[in-house]
Design a protein around this motif. Structure first.
Motif, short mmCIF file in Angstrom:
data_model
loop_
_atom_site.label_atom_id
_atom_site.label_comp_id
_atom_site.label_asym_id
_atom_site.label_seq_id
_atom_site.Cartn_x
_atom_site.Cartn_y
_atom_site.Cartn_z
N THR A 67 0.83 -1.20 0.00
CA THR A 67 0.00 0.00 0.00
C THR A 67 0.86 1.25 0.00
O THR A 67 1.74 1.41 0.85
CB THR A 67 -0.93 0.02 1.23
N ARG A 69 1.46 5.12 0.72
CA ARG A 69 0.91 6.14 1.61
C ARG A 69 2.00 7.13 2.00
O ARG A 69 3.15 7.00 1.58
CB ARG A 69 0.29 5.50 2.86
N TYR A 83 4.80 11.08 -0.18
CA TYR A 83 4.01 9.93 -0.57
C TYR A 83 4.96 8.86 -1.13
O TYR A 83 5.63 9.08 -2.14
CB TYR A 83 2.98 10.33 -1.63
#
Length: 278
Positions: A67, A69, A83
Motif C-alpha cells: 500500500t 501512503r 508519498y
C-alpha cells in the motif's frame, strides 16, 4: 629414551592446544553474542510499524507493504512528509521516492529555471500526494542516491512509465551543472511516454540529461530527447522530455513538441510529468 621424548613433547603440545581451544571458544562466544544482538535488532525492525521512510528503508518497506501512503522522510536537517509509492505501478517493484512533479502547461520547471541547478525545495506539500497535478521539487532531488529512475507522463487519465537504470549520487549531480550526459534508450522508448500520438523528427536523437542541440534557442530537455529533420544536431525542432524549452512553444515544459517534418505530424502536447528514484 624415545618414550620419554614423546611424553615430553605431548606435555609441551597439549597446553598449547588447550589454550588455542580456549581462545577459539572465546571468539565463538563473541560471534554468537554479536549474532544474537543482530537477530534481536532485526526482529524489532520487522515487528515495528514504520514511521520513517528513507532511501534505504523504502526498499525494505516495499517488501513488507503493498500500500502506498505518506511517510516521513529524513535527510540530514530536512524532515518532511512524502508519498511513498509501493508495489509495481509501471516501473517495477517499489518503493519509489518522488523527486519532482512537473506541469507542462507551466514554466515553473522550464529548462532555464533555477530549480534545476539549486538545492531549494519547491512546494513540498505537493510531495504528500500521488500522481496528481501538484508541482513539486523535494529534497530527494539532491539528497537521494539511486540505481534507477522512474519517468512518467500523464495525458488525461492515462500515465505511461519507463525506467532508466542509472547509478548516481542524486538527480542534482546529473543535471545541475548543465553538462550533457547521454542515455541510450532509443527514440521508441522516449515516444512510449506519449503513446500513439508521439512525434519526433528522424535525425540527431540526442538523449539523456541536459540534452540540448547546438543552437540553444531550439529544442532542449533536462531529461529527454531532442531531434532534427536534418542529419545533424543543430536546429532541432522536436523534443520529448522533462524540463524542456525551445522554439515553436517555449511554454511547453514537459511533453512532446514537434514541427518541421516529424514522423507523426506536428505536435504540441503538454503533459504532467513524474520523476521518481530508487
Amino acid at each position: 629414551m624415545a618414550i620419554l621424548l614423546v611424553v615430553a613433547k605431548e606435555q609441551t603440545t597439549l597446553p598449547k592446544a588447550c589454550n588455542a581451544i580456549k581462545r577459539l571458544e572465546k571468539k565463538l562466544d563473541k560471534l554468537a553474542q554479536n549474532l544474537g544482538e543482530k537477530l534481536e535488532n532485526l526482529t524489532a525492525l520487522i515487528s515495528k510499524t514504520p514511521e520513517d521512510c528513507s532511501f534505504l528503508s523504502l526498499k525494505f518497506l516495499s517488501i513488507r507493504l503493498t500500500t502506498s501512503r505518506v511517510y516521513t522522510l529524513k535527510f540530514d536537517s530536512y524532515k518532511f512528509s512524502v508519498y511513498c509509492h509501493m508495489g509495481d505501478f509501471g516501473c517495477g517493484d517499489g518503493g519509489w521516492t518522488m523527486a519532482m512533479k512537473i506541469d507542462g502547461t507551466k514554466k515553473t520547471f522550464h529548462y532555464d529555471s533555477h530549480l534545476w541547478s539549486d538545492k531549494n525545495p519547491y512546494n513540498i506539500a505537493g510531495g504528500r500526494t500521488g500522481f496528481d497535478s501538484q508541482e513539486t521539487k523535494l529534497p530527494s532531488y539532491w539528497k537521494t542516491p539511486f540505481s534507477k529512475i522512474c519517468l512518467g507522463m500523464k495525458i488525461g487519465h492515462k500515465i505511461r512509465f519507463f525506467t532508466i537504470y542509472k547509478h548516481a549520487n542524486s538527480l542534482y549531480s546529473l543535471i545541475a551543472d548543465g553538462q550533457y550526459r547521454a542515455t541510450s534508450l532509443g527514440r521508441i522508448t522516449w515516444k512510449s511516454l506519449i503513446g500513439p500520438q508521439a512525434s519526433l523528427q528522424k535525425y540527431c536523437n540526442k538523449e539523456g540529461f541536459n540534452a540540448i542541440c547546438s543552437d540553444k534557442p531550439h529544442s532542449k530537455a533536462r531529461i529527454g530527447i531532442t531531434s532534427n529533420e536534418a542529419n545533424d544536431c543543430f536546429l532541432c525542432d522536436s523534443r520529448i522530455g522533462f524540463g524542456t524549452g525551445g522554439h515553436h512553444d517555449d511554454t511547453n515544459t514537459c511533453g512532446n513538441e514537434a514541427t518541421f517534418s516529424p514522423d507523426n505530424g506536428n505536435k504540441h502536447i503538454k503533459t504532467m510529468g513524474y520523476i521518481l528514484v530508487q
